[in-house]
Design an enzyme around this catalytic site. Structure first.
Site, short mmCIF file in Angstrom:
data_model
loop_
_atom_site.label_atom_id
_atom_site.label_comp_id
_atom_site.label_asym_id
_atom_site.label_seq_id
_atom_site.Cartn_x
_atom_site.Cartn_y
_atom_site.Cartn_z
N TYR A 64 45.63 40.25 45.25
CA TYR A 64 46.56 41.37 45.15
C TYR A 64 46.25 42.46 46.17
O TYR A 64 47.14 43.22 46.57
CB TYR A 64 46.55 41.96 43.73
N ASN A 114 37.27 39.51 44.41
CA ASN A 114 37.27 40.15 43.10
C ASN A 114 35.88 40.61 42.68
O ASN A 114 34.88 39.97 43.00
CB ASN A 114 37.89 39.22 42.04
N CYS A 144 41.91 47.50 37.62
CA CYS A 144 41.01 48.54 38.16
C CYS A 144 40.48 49.55 37.16
O CYS A 144 39.28 49.81 37.13
CB CYS A 144 41.72 49.30 39.28
N PHE A 145 41.38 50.16 36.39
CA PHE A 145 40.98 51.35 35.64
C PHE A 145 39.77 51.10 34.73
O PHE A 145 38.76 51.79 34.81
CB PHE A 145 42.15 51.90 34.82
N PHE A 163 43.86 52.14 48.00
CA PHE A 163 44.43 52.95 46.92
C PHE A 163 45.81 52.46 46.48
O PHE A 163 46.46 53.12 45.68
CB PHE A 163 44.53 54.42 47.35
N THR A 184 34.15 42.81 35.81
CA THR A 184 33.05 43.33 35.00
C THR A 184 32.14 42.15 34.62
O THR A 184 32.62 41.07 34.30
CB THR A 184 33.61 44.00 33.73
N THR A 207 37.04 47.37 45.42
CA THR A 207 36.39 48.53 44.81
C THR A 207 34.99 48.14 44.37
O THR A 207 34.81 47.16 43.67
CB THR A 207 37.18 49.00 43.58
N ARG A 228 56.76 51.99 25.67
CA ARG A 228 56.85 52.61 27.00
C ARG A 228 57.83 53.78 27.04
O ARG A 228 58.08 54.34 28.11
CB ARG A 228 57.29 51.57 28.04
C1 UDX Z 1 45.56 51.75 40.13
C2 UDX Z 1 45.58 52.98 41.03
O1 UDX Z 1 46.79 53.72 40.80
C3 UDX Z 1 45.48 52.56 42.50
O2 UDX Z 1 45.39 53.70 43.33
C4 UDX Z 1 44.22 51.70 42.67
O3 UDX Z 1 44.16 51.23 44.01
C5 UDX Z 1 44.23 50.53 41.72
O4 UDX Z 1 44.40 50.99 40.37
P1 UDX Z 1 47.36 49.91 39.44
O5 UDX Z 1 46.34 49.47 38.43
O6 UDX Z 1 48.00 48.89 40.29
O7 UDX Z 1 46.72 50.99 40.42
O8 UDX Z 1 48.57 50.63 38.66
P2 UDX Z 1 48.85 52.12 38.12
O9 UDX Z 1 50.20 52.50 38.54
O10 UDX Z 1 47.76 53.05 38.44
O11 UDX Z 1 48.91 51.90 36.54
C6 UDX Z 1 47.77 51.54 35.78
C7 UDX Z 1 48.12 51.45 34.31
O12 UDX Z 1 48.36 52.74 33.76
C8 UDX Z 1 49.38 50.63 34.02
O13 UDX Z 1 49.17 49.83 32.89
C9 UDX Z 1 50.42 51.68 33.76
O14 UDX Z 1 51.48 51.22 32.96
C10 UDX Z 1 49.60 52.76 33.08
N1 UDX Z 1 50.19 54.11 33.18
C11 UDX Z 1 50.32 54.71 34.40
C12 UDX Z 1 50.61 54.78 32.04
O15 UDX Z 1 50.49 54.26 30.92
N2 UDX Z 1 51.13 56.05 32.16
C13 UDX Z 1 51.27 56.66 33.36
O16 UDX Z 1 51.76 57.81 33.39
C14 UDX Z 1 50.86 55.97 34.52
P1 ADP Z 2 42.15 41.70 43.91
O1 ADP Z 2 43.12 42.26 42.90
O2 ADP Z 2 40.93 42.54 44.08
O3 ADP Z 2 42.80 41.36 45.21
P2 ADP Z 2 42.15 38.86 43.21
O4 ADP Z 2 41.39 38.18 42.13
O5 ADP Z 2 43.63 38.89 43.16
O6 ADP Z 2 41.55 40.34 43.28
O7 ADP Z 2 41.74 38.23 44.63
C1 ADP Z 2 40.45 37.96 45.06
C2 ADP Z 2 40.46 36.63 45.81
O8 ADP Z 2 39.18 36.45 46.44
C3 ADP Z 2 40.68 35.39 44.94
O9 ADP Z 2 41.84 34.70 45.38
C4 ADP Z 2 39.39 34.55 45.14
O10 ADP Z 2 39.65 33.15 45.21
C5 ADP Z 2 38.89 35.06 46.49
N1 ADP Z 2 37.46 34.85 46.72
C6 ADP Z 2 36.42 35.19 45.91
N2 ADP Z 2 35.24 34.88 46.49
C7 ADP Z 2 35.52 34.33 47.70
C8 ADP Z 2 34.73 33.80 48.79
N3 ADP Z 2 33.39 33.80 48.75
N4 ADP Z 2 35.36 33.31 49.87
C9 ADP Z 2 36.73 33.32 49.93
N5 ADP Z 2 37.52 33.80 48.95
C10 ADP Z 2 36.94 34.29 47.85
#
Ligand code: UDX
Ligand code: ADP
EC number: 1.1.1.22
Length: 464
Positions: free
Chosen positions: A14, A93, A278-279, A164, A96, A134, A444
């Site tokens: 992603y 990736n 992420c969060f 970000f 945790t 991250t 929501r």
């Molecule tokens: C987050 C950060 O925004 C981004 O900068 C970082 O790079 C990765 O983590 P993301 O997890 O893709 O991005 O989505 P985000 O829009 O932040 O939403 C996170 C969660 O919070 C979602 O489940 C969303 O539905 C929820 N959320 C967000 C709420 O419940 N209320 C809000 O007002 C905003």
């Molecule tokens: P993110 O949301 O951080 O992008 P994802 O899980 O979507 O996380 O993507 C991470 C990708 O990294 C996965 O597709 C995984 O197969 C790949 N990956 C992990 N370790 C290695 C590695 N040593 N070499 C190549 N690809 C890797």
């Protein structure tokens, strides 16, 4: 001055996929190769049918279509791409940890370490290694250690360049970022590496939006940004429960406080709880780091954001049970939405998973419709929790492709994701198909409650 002509990105997920697509789109003279061990994922990135990309992001298809096979390549040949590149992004990736010391808290860095070792083994020329994933603060130090000790005299510069972007708006966030953050060493070689990356972004981002810092500030800023954002969601969710008890309305409270320019209006939407990759992971990581320095008050402060979020998810499920006369056993509960937010097919840590798990413990039958999430993903999310057998999950959870069909004979509908299409449904038609009384639990706050009540629904939302 160093001009980068070849970029390699390890990890086609992603973060890596969309980020590299936008770099390739904006820098046509730079060759960008995204590599991944996952063959199916790479195959999907290369699929002639552009709708089959492995991740869904509005606007991504066009960008990939334009740049792919021109200067954007997806491959499983990790070594070749490392060898050719002057700059290597690590976008793997960092989940945790599920075992050992720091289990359930610390970030698992095994994938990062594997990347570092692979770079060290392959590199024959100097490389700039960029942390995109991250990471815990001071990870760059570990990467540098591995590279400097197992390499063959090759010089490495480590930069931190946290991403970000938010899912669902990734392309827009990448095309016009609020800021780009680059951390690197303060010495001359570090500054040359920083400048090389600044020059890439400067192809489309204003220079005054490109911040350069030391590595530790950059790493910690990413964790801090996510912690602050998550904290706003938990803060408004805490208020939502108080609103329900006092007769206040959380949407009105959010609007009233959001107009204060010091507070600002974004990230104040009460919900069934935040999800996403992420969060939670980043806050747990922050808590772990604080504890490891003996900063227990700092750790407790941030941990409360997670505690509140878990409570919000559990409270939503409990409210469904309570409202349906204290039993959902054998009842059909429809979930509209499974993704952790709209406009993505990502389900990592989605509130829907935990709400479903609680309701399955109460023996509910769950029917799910999500416009972008597959049946296989939904079942694997539940199976991953290990609460019950895979057979039991597949017997109790049915996935539908049609949002009207799914509502037939349902006792209740729960909105778990804020997909826009849910607002435009023919709710009278849905009402006619359901068992009565027909309940809607809007996790929501996206539906028009007054309209639904008029149709005859019992409508419950968050925070009023
Ligand atoms: C987050 C950060 O925004 C981004 O900068 C970082 O790079 C990765 O983590 P993301 O997890 O893709 O991005 O989505 P985000 O829009 O932040 O939403 C996170 C969660 O919070 C979602 O489940 C969303 O539905 C929820 N959320 C967000 C709420 O419940 N209320 C809000 O007002 C905003
Ligand atoms: P993110 O949301 O951080 O992008 P994802 O899980 O979507 O996380 O993507 C991470 C990708 O990294 C996965 O597709 C995984 O197969 C790949 N990956 C992990 N370790 C290695 C590695 N040593 N070499 C190549 N690809 C890797």
């Amino acid at each position: 001055m160093l001009k980068v002509k070849n970029i390699c990105c390890i990890g086609a997920g992603y973060v890596g996929g969309p980020t590299m697509a936008v770099i390739a789109h904006k820098c046509p003279d730079v060759k960008v190769t995204v590599v991944d061990l996952n063959e199916a994922r790479i195959k999907a990135w290369n699929d002639k049918d552009i709708t089959k990309l492995p991740i869904y992001e509005p606007g991504l298809e066009n960008i990939v279509k334009e740049a792919r096979d021109r200067n954007l390549f997806f491959s499983t040949d990790v070594e070749k791409a490392i060898d050719e590149a002057e700059m290597i992004f690590i976008s793997v990736n960092t989940p945790t940890k599920t075992y050992g010391l720091g289990k359930g808290m610390a970030a698992d860095l095994k994938y990062i370490e594997l990347c570092a070792r692979q770079i060290a083994a392959v590199a024959k020329t100097d490389k700039i290694v960029v942390e995109k994933s991250t990471l815990p603060v001071r990870t760059a130090e570990a990467i540098k250690n591995i590279l400097d000790n197992t390499g063959n005299g090759v010089k490495f510069q480590i930069l931190s360049n946290p991403e970000f972007l938010a899912e669902g708006t990734a392309v827009q966030d990448l095309l016009s970022p609020d800021r780009v953050l680059i951390g690197g060493d303060l010495d001359e070689e570090g500054q040359v590496a920083i400048q090389a990356l600044v020059d890439i972004y400067a192809n489309w981002v204003d220079r005054d939006k490109i911040l350069t810092t030391n590595v530790w500030s950059s790493e910690l800023s990413k964790l801090t940004a996510n912690a602050f954002l998550a904290q706003r969601v938990s803060s408004i969710n805490a208020m939502s429960e108080l609103c329900e008890k006092t007769g206040a309305n959380v949407n009105e409270v959010a609007k009233a406080i959001g107009m204060d320019s010091r507070i600002g209006s974004k990230f104040l939407k009460a919900s069934v709880g935040f999800g996403g990759s992420c969060f939670q992971k980043d806050i747990l990581n922050l808590v772990y780091i604080a504890k490891s320095y003996g900063l227990n008050e700092v750790a407790d402060y941030w941990e409360q954001v997670i505690i509140m979020n878990d409570h919000q998810k559990r409270r939503f499920a409990a409210n469904i049970v309570k409202t349906l006369y204290n039993t959902v056993s054998g009842k059909k509960i429809v979930f509209l939405g499974w993704a952790f937010k709209k406009d993505t097919n990502d389900t990592r840590e989605s509130a829907a998973i935990y709400v479903a798990d609680d309701l399955l413990n109460e023996q509910a039958n769950i029917a799910v419709y999500d416009p972008k999430v597959s049946q296989q993903k939904i079942l694997s999310d539940l199976n991953y929790l290990g609460t019950r057998s895979e057979t039991e999950n597949s017997e109790s959870v049915k996935v539908y492709e049609d949002p009207y069909e799914i509502c037939k004979d349902a006792h209740a509908i729960a909105i778990l994701t804020e997909w826009d299409e849910f607002k435009d449904y023919d709710w009278q038609r849905i009402y006619d198909k359901m068992k009565k009384p027909a309940f809607v639990f809007d996790g929501r706050n996206i539906l028009d409650g007054e309209k639904l009540n008029k149709i005859g629904f019992v409508y419950k939302n968050i925070g009023s």
